[in-house]
Design a protein around this motif. Structure first.
Motif, PDB file in Angstrom:
ATOM      1  N   VAL A  21      -9.116  53.468   3.128  1.00 58.12           N
ATOM      2  CA  VAL A  21      -8.337  53.744   4.322  1.00 58.12           C
ATOM      3  C   VAL A  21      -9.256  54.326   5.383  1.00 58.12           C
ATOM      4  N   ASN A  22      -8.917  54.102   6.630  1.00 57.81           N
ATOM      5  CA  ASN A  22      -9.743  54.615   7.715  1.00 57.81           C
ATOM      6  C   ASN A  22      -9.582  56.118   7.891  1.00 57.81           C
ATOM      7  N   LEU A  23      -8.369  56.602   7.652  1.00 53.17           N
ATOM      8  CA  LEU A  23      -8.091  58.011   7.858  1.00 53.17           C
ATOM      9  C   LEU A  23      -7.437  58.603   6.615  1.00 53.17           C
ATOM     10  N   GLU A  24      -7.805  59.842   6.308  1.00 58.04           N
ATOM     11  CA  GLU A  24      -7.194  60.552   5.187  1.00 58.04           C
ATOM     12  C   GLU A  24      -5.685  60.644   5.374  1.00 58.04           C
ATOM     13  N   LYS A  25      -5.233  60.826   6.609  1.00 53.87           N
ATOM     14  CA  LYS A  25      -3.807  60.951   6.907  1.00 53.87           C
ATOM     15  C   LYS A  25      -3.042  59.678   6.539  1.00 53.87           C
ATOM     16  N   GLU A  26      -3.669  58.520   6.706  1.00 52.89           N
ATOM     17  CA  GLU A  26      -3.031  57.252   6.339  1.00 52.89           C
ATOM     18  C   GLU A  26      -2.736  57.218   4.843  1.00 52.89           C
ATOM     19  N   LEU A  27      -3.691  57.640   4.046  1.00 55.38           N
ATOM     20  CA  LEU A  27      -3.511  57.716   2.596  1.00 55.38           C
ATOM     21  C   LEU A  27      -2.414  58.718   2.259  1.00 55.38           C
ATOM     22  N   GLN A  28      -2.454  59.875   2.883  1.00 55.94           N
ATOM     23  CA  GLN A  28      -1.468  60.926   2.639  1.00 55.94           C
ATOM     24  C   GLN A  28      -0.059  60.433   2.949  1.00 55.94           C
ATOM     25  N   THR A  29       0.125  59.778   4.070  1.00 54.53           N
ATOM     26  CA  THR A  29       1.440  59.288   4.466  1.00 54.53           C
ATOM     27  C   THR A  29       1.962  58.249   3.474  1.00 54.53           C
ATOM     28  N   THR A  30       1.095  57.348   3.046  1.00 56.37           N
ATOM     29  CA  THR A  30       1.504  56.321   2.082  1.00 56.37           C
ATOM     30  C   THR A  30       1.962  56.959   0.781  1.00 56.37           C
ATOM     31  N   ILE A  31       1.226  57.939   0.293  1.00 55.30           N
ATOM     32  CA  ILE A  31       1.604  58.593  -0.962  1.00 55.30           C
ATOM     33  C   ILE A  31       2.866  59.422  -0.782  1.00 55.30           C
ATOM     34  N   GLU A  32       2.974  60.154   0.304  1.00 54.61           N
ATOM     35  CA  GLU A  32       4.177  60.957   0.524  1.00 54.61           C
ATOM     36  C   GLU A  32       5.428  60.079   0.587  1.00 54.61           C
ATOM     37  N   ASN A  33       5.319  58.933   1.211  1.00 54.58           N
ATOM     38  CA  ASN A  33       6.470  58.035   1.324  1.00 54.58           C
ATOM     39  C   ASN A  33       6.838  57.364   0.005  1.00 54.58           C
ATOM     40  N   ASN A  34       5.936  57.395  -0.969  1.00 56.47           N
ATOM     41  CA  ASN A  34       6.153  56.718  -2.255  1.00 56.47           C
ATOM     42  C   ASN A  34       5.834  57.615  -3.446  1.00 56.47           C
ATOM     43  N   MET A  35       5.844  58.920  -3.240  1.00 56.28           N
ATOM     44  CA  MET A  35       5.447  59.873  -4.267  1.00 56.28           C
ATOM     45  C   MET A  35       6.282  59.742  -5.542  1.00 56.28           C
ATOM     46  N   ASP A  36       7.569  59.525  -5.370  1.00 61.91           N
ATOM     47  CA  ASP A  36       8.439  59.392  -6.540  1.00 61.91           C
ATOM     48  C   ASP A  36       8.095  58.137  -7.342  1.00 61.91           C
ATOM     49  N   ILE A  37       7.744  57.057  -6.670  1.00 66.77           N
ATOM     50  CA  ILE A  37       7.395  55.807  -7.353  1.00 66.77           C
ATOM     51  C   ILE A  37       6.032  55.908  -8.030  1.00 66.77           C
ATOM     52  N   PHE A  38       5.033  56.408  -7.300  1.00 65.00           N
ATOM     53  CA  PHE A  38       3.673  56.493  -7.839  1.00 65.00           C
ATOM     54  C   PHE A  38       3.535  57.537  -8.944  1.00 65.00           C
ATOM     55  N   PHE A  39       4.154  58.710  -8.754  1.00 69.81           N
ATOM     56  CA  PHE A  39       3.873  59.852  -9.623  1.00 69.81           C
ATOM     57  C   PHE A  39       5.093  60.503 -10.265  1.00 69.81           C
ATOM     58  N   GLY A  40       6.305  60.063  -9.944  1.00 68.82           N
ATOM     59  CA  GLY A  40       7.491  60.716 -10.473  1.00 68.82           C
ATOM     60  C   GLY A  40       7.677  62.100  -9.887  1.00 68.82           C
ATOM     61  N   VAL A  41       7.252  62.282  -8.641  1.00 67.16           N
ATOM     62  CA  VAL A  41       7.301  63.577  -7.974  1.00 67.16           C
ATOM     63  C   VAL A  41       8.184  63.470  -6.733  1.00 67.16           C
ATOM     64  N   THR A  42       9.092  64.427  -6.574  1.00 63.93           N
ATOM     65  CA  THR A  42       9.913  64.512  -5.373  1.00 63.93           C
ATOM     66  C   THR A  42       9.100  65.206  -4.286  1.00 63.93           C
ATOM     67  N   PHE A  43       8.884  64.498  -3.199  1.00 60.58           N
ATOM     68  CA  PHE A  43       8.118  65.035  -2.072  1.00 60.58           C
ATOM     69  C   PHE A  43       8.918  66.136  -1.388  1.00 60.58           C
ATOM     70  N   LEU A  44       8.259  67.266  -1.137  1.00 59.80           N
ATOM     71  CA  LEU A  44       8.916  68.383  -0.468  1.00 59.80           C
ATOM     72  C   LEU A  44       8.400  68.615   0.950  1.00 59.80           C
ATOM     73  N   LYS A  45       7.057  68.657   1.095  1.00 62.91           N
ATOM     74  CA  LYS A  45       6.530  69.000   2.428  1.00 62.91           C
ATOM     75  C   LYS A  45       5.085  68.549   2.560  1.00 62.91           C
TER      76      LYS A  45
END
Length: 149
Positions: A21-45
């Motif tokens: 990814v070009n920016l760390e934030k791009e990676l962060q946003t993708t994971i936050e939007n799919n955290m439950d699918i990727f890791f079984g984690v409910t995103f809080l903040k």
């Protein structure tokens, strides 16, 4: 250490090619939007601010009610593990702050029915790559740390 593999399942199953990814934030946003699918984690903040001047990249709670801290880095040279441990130490000392965050995000009724498991909080470090020293270090620790490429 694990790699995240993604698949396109339309018209059969095809593994998607990995890319940086070009920016760390791009990676962060993708994971936050799919955290439950990727890791079984409910995103809080995102960018959860601590009283010691730091900000956790992402924070969530997993299916076992364990707090989960996410730290992201684009470069292998960044010290993502130490940063995660720094935030974990703060979180363990500020359990009440985490409970307030849970109430804000999930509601008091739900939080009153859950038992937060502080015995196994997790740190998930997501980066382009890690050194052999990073892999060795987490195998020597008693903390629940995952390195994800």
């Amino acid at each position: 250490m694990a790699d995240i593999k993604l698949f396109n399942i339309k018209n059969g199953v095809k593994e998607l090619e990995s890319k940086t990814v070009n920016l760390e934030k791009e990676l962060q946003t993708t994971i936050e939007n799919n955290m439950d699918i990727f890791f079984g984690v409910t995103f809080l903040k995102s960018e959860y601010e601590t009283s010691n001047g730091g900000r956790m990249d992402s924070i969530g709670i997993d299916e076992n009610n364990c707090p989960v801290i996410f730290e992201y880095k684009r470069d292998v040279k960044d010290n993502v593990i130490n940063q995660g441990l720094f935030y974990l130490d703060w979180l363990l000392d500020h359990k009440d702050s985490f409970k307030i965050l849970l109430i804000e995000k999930l509601g008091i009724e739900k939080v009153n029915t859950m038992q937060i498991d502080w015995s196994a909080p997790r740190i998930i470090c997501v980066a382009y790559d890690f050194t052999k020293y990073d892999e060795f270090a987490i195998n020597q620790m008693t903390r629940n740390i995952s390195l994800i490429r």
